[in-house]
Design a protein around this motif. Structure first.
Motif, PDB file in Angstrom:
ATOM      1  N   LEU A 210      13.396  -2.293  15.752  1.00 15.96           N
ATOM      2  CA  LEU A 210      13.937  -1.008  15.303  1.00 15.96           C
ATOM      3  C   LEU A 210      13.067  -0.510  14.150  1.00 15.96           C
ATOM      4  N   LEU A 211      12.480   0.668  14.304  1.00 18.69           N
ATOM      5  CA  LEU A 211      11.548   1.208  13.320  1.00 18.69           C
ATOM      6  C   LEU A 211      12.100   2.473  12.674  1.00 18.69           C
ATOM      7  N   GLY A 212      12.101   2.493  11.333  1.00 21.95           N
ATOM      8  CA  GLY A 212      12.515   3.669  10.585  1.00 21.95           C
ATOM      9  C   GLY A 212      11.336   4.375   9.952  1.00 21.95           C
ATOM     10  N   GLY A 213      11.629   5.346   9.087  1.00 21.64           N
ATOM     11  CA  GLY A 213      10.578   6.120   8.448  1.00 21.64           C
ATOM     12  C   GLY A 213       9.662   5.286   7.578  1.00 21.64           C
ATOM     13  N   GLY A 214      10.167   4.175   7.073  1.00 20.99           N
ATOM     14  CA  GLY A 214       9.342   3.299   6.268  1.00 20.99           C
ATOM     15  C   GLY A 214       8.336   2.499   7.073  1.00 20.99           C
ATOM     16  N   ALA A 215       8.392   2.608   8.394  1.00 17.71           N
ATOM     17  CA  ALA A 215       7.468   1.870   9.265  1.00 17.71           C
ATOM     18  C   ALA A 215       6.467   2.788   9.952  1.00 17.71           C
ATOM     19  N   LEU A 216       6.307   4.017   9.448  1.00 17.31           N
ATOM     20  CA  LEU A 216       5.384   4.947  10.100  1.00 17.31           C
ATOM     21  C   LEU A 216       3.947   4.444  10.069  1.00 17.31           C
ATOM     22  N   GLY A 217       3.615   3.632   9.088  1.00 13.67           N
ATOM     23  CA  GLY A 217       2.275   3.075   9.025  1.00 13.67           C
ATOM     24  C   GLY A 217       2.151   1.710   9.660  1.00 13.67           C
ATOM     25  N   ALA A 218       3.207   1.283  10.341  1.00 13.05           N
ATOM     26  CA  ALA A 218       3.251  -0.080  10.882  1.00 13.05           C
ATOM     27  C   ALA A 218       3.282  -0.104  12.399  1.00 13.05           C
ATOM     28  N   VAL A 269      18.385 -10.920  18.497  1.00 11.10           N
ATOM     29  CA  VAL A 269      17.626 -10.726  17.264  1.00 11.10           C
ATOM     30  C   VAL A 269      17.171  -9.269  17.213  1.00 11.10           C
ATOM     31  N   VAL A 270      17.436  -8.618  16.069  1.00  8.92           N
ATOM     32  CA  VAL A 270      16.960  -7.252  15.838  1.00  8.92           C
ATOM     33  C   VAL A 270      16.015  -7.286  14.644  1.00  8.92           C
ATOM     34  N   LEU A 271      14.770  -6.936  14.886  1.00 12.58           N
ATOM     35  CA  LEU A 271      13.778  -6.845  13.816  1.00 12.58           C
ATOM     36  C   LEU A 271      13.724  -5.394  13.362  1.00 12.58           C
ATOM     37  N   CYS A 272      14.287  -5.123  12.180  1.00 11.93           N
ATOM     38  CA  CYS A 272      14.392  -3.753  11.671  1.00 11.93           C
ATOM     39  C   CYS A 272      13.451  -3.578  10.492  1.00 11.93           C
ATOM     40  N   ALA A 273      12.599  -2.568  10.549  1.00 16.57           N
ATOM     41  CA  ALA A 273      11.634  -2.330   9.479  1.00 16.57           C
ATOM     42  C   ALA A 273      11.730  -0.901   8.977  1.00 16.57           C
TER      43      ALA A 273
END
Length: 535
Positions: A210-218, A269-273
């Motif tokens: 799960l990717l949020g705005g803090g993961a735009l560079g990831a 498992v949910v990997l949330c960044a």
């Protein structure tokens, strides 16, 4: 800028330039003209906006699109209160905006003497929607305040900072010491937590990323993990574009849909960044992830609420995900990957069959827009029905290319944010997606776009109503009221601002109008209506 004869107001501009500021959005006024004295000899471009709200949203759009802090100048009292709405949006959506405001003389502050623009507690007002609020009393305070802001932007969850300078301080000789401070780096994940996270993911039977705005560079690291594990990726609205929306493992933003919530419920498992996992992500304050959660975030408070993480990693998302990707073994999960890709394709294909009548219309319009815009286009959207649909069904392919006012939910964001995005990314096409009501909050910024000959593609959905509110009233058994309006002649209004204007009669005409707007030497307002589908 070390000569004592330079004023503090002049030295401020030189200091901002040395921190890399190339654009400032603002309006000069009687209470902040000293901040403008040095601008003509600076390399910084100043963009004169039509309202302080526009300055704040432009700084936010600049920051979101470019990844660099956006800077704005405002004045005492009403200047600050006008810009507080954009600062609130930047606060909720983690956007690095530095707002610098004048304030009353040190001796006059909040004394109730009836001074121009007086507030009881200007600093306190700004503190409610900023991560850092500083009132300077000396030149050193100004230097330290700027250094603290850029230090926070470089090493913490990016949020707005506010610096206020009393009028008498702006004229004080600056003195020496106006040099940049080295900024700290983002926190790195502890090796033991990376190892634990990688082991947990390797053993998982149904992992989800799960990717949020803090993961735009990831995005690259996230895709590497997803492809190794055969795991689907789901995003928040702010996370759109972290990975290409058309990647077969990407479900996109579906957190508010049963399909997305089911995916998370069934994951072990949910990997949330980089996500708060907030109400405005799920549109359900009761949805809680309470098992198998690995969480990566720059904000320690976010790691603690409201979802309990099995592994809580305080770190930059890109660095942490890259470390996890390196730690994962090359096990064969090809079967799981094929199953995940098949499930995502089936989910997306089935959605159209469940569309409401409005969603069917919007899906057709959005498909034309997507085909007509270059894939790298930065799109600033507003709180409007077409953008709500686009959050889910409009694919974007690059990070920082979908700018939406998620948390604070402000109307009128899109037009000035799009202008700011164009200044931040001058080599990229920029479009605005907005409604007929929302555009009237900041329509005066058409003048700013026209003045600078910005080739913005302004896509305005006109249903002559507050359509979403009307529908909400109907759904809640409330007789619709105060949701229809008499609109201006938008074509004439756009032309009055020296902008291009088109009102296509068909979807084919819409595509042609977008093509012309992309090549124009200024902004073009394209007025879209449901009638286009009958053309």
């Amino acid at each position: 800028m070390s000569r004592a004869e330079h004023s503090t107001g002049e030295a401020l501009v030189g200091l901002l330039e040395s921190y890399g500021t190339d654009t400032i959005f603002g309006i000069p006024g009687v209470h902040n003209v000293e901040m403008y004295r040095a601008l003509p000899r600076s390399k910084i471009k100043h963009v004169l906006v039509r309202h302080e709200q526009g300055a704040g949203f432009m700084a936010d759009g600049y920051a979101r699109a470019s990844g660099k802090p956006g800077v704005c100048f405002t004045i005492t009292g009403p200047g600050l209160t006008n810009i507080m709405t954009p600062l609130g949006q930047a606060w909720s959506d983690s956007s690095p905006v530095l707002c610098i405001s004048s304030a009353l003389d040190i001796a006059d502050s909040a004394q109730g003497r009836g001074r121009l623009h007086e507030m009881q507690n200007q600093l306190g007002a700004a503190a409610t929607i900023t991560n850092l609020a500083v009132r300077a009393y000396t030149p050193q305070d100004v230097r330290d305040g700027v250094a603290r802001a850029f230090s926070a932007f470089a090493s913490m969850r990016p949020r707005p900072a506010y610096l206020e300078l009393p009028l008498d301080l702006l004229k004080v000789p600056a003195g020496k010491g106006w040099t940049t401070h080295r900024t700290p780096k983002l926190p790195q994940a502890p090796a033991d937590q990376i190892k634990e996270a990688a082991e947990r993911l390797a053993k998982a039977k149904s992992p989800v990323i799960l990717l949020g705005g803090g993961a735009l560079g990831a995005g690259k690291a996230a895709l590497a993990i997803a492809e190794k594990l055969g795991a689907p990726i789901i995003t928040t609205t702010a996370g759109k574009g972290a990975v290409p929306g058309t990647h077969p493992l990407c479900l996109g933003y579906r957190l508010a849909q049963p399909s997305g919530q089911k995916l998370l419920r069934e994951a072990d498992v949910v990997l949330c960044a980089g996500s708060e996992l907030s109400e405005t992500d799920f549109w359900d304050s009761g949805f809680i992830l309470d098992q198998g959660l690995i969480r990566i975030d720059l904000d320690p408070m976010t790691l603690a609420r409201p979802h309990a993480a099995d592994i809580a990693i305080l770190a930059d998302a890109a660095e942490a995900l890259e470390a996890i990707a390196r730690s994962l073994s090359a096990a064969d999960h090809s079967g799981r990957r094929k199953a995940a890709e098949k499930s995502i394709a089936a989910t997306l294909a089935a959605e159209a069959a469940e569309d409401s009548e409005l969603r069917k219309v919007l899906r057709k319009v959005l498909a034309v827009i997507r085909d007509a815009l270059p894939p790298e286009t930065v799109i600033a959207s507003d709180m409007t029905q077409i953008a709500y649909a686009a959050n889910e069904i409009f694919p974007v392919f690059e990070p920082r290319s979908w700018l939406h006012p998620v948390g604070f939910g402000t109307l009128g964001f899109a037009l000035p944010a799009g202008i700011g995005a164009k200044f931040g990314c001058p080599d990229k096409p920029v479009a605005v997606m907005i409604g007929d009501y929302g555009i009237q909050y900041t329509i005066n910024e058409l003048g700013t776009a026209a003045e600078h000959k910005l080739p913005l593609v302004i896509l305005m959905w006109n249903n002559d109503a507050l359509g979403q509110i009307r529908d909400d009233m109907v759904n809640k058994g409330i007789q619709p009221n105060a949701v229809t309006l008499v609109n201006p002649d938008f074509q004439a209004l756009a032309k009055a601002y020296r902008c291009g204007a088109e009102k296509p009669e068909s979807l084919k005409g819409l595509a042609q109008a977008i093509g012309r707007a992309l090549k124009a030497d200024g902004p073009t307002l394209i007025e879209m209506t449901p009638r286009m589908l009958n053309g």
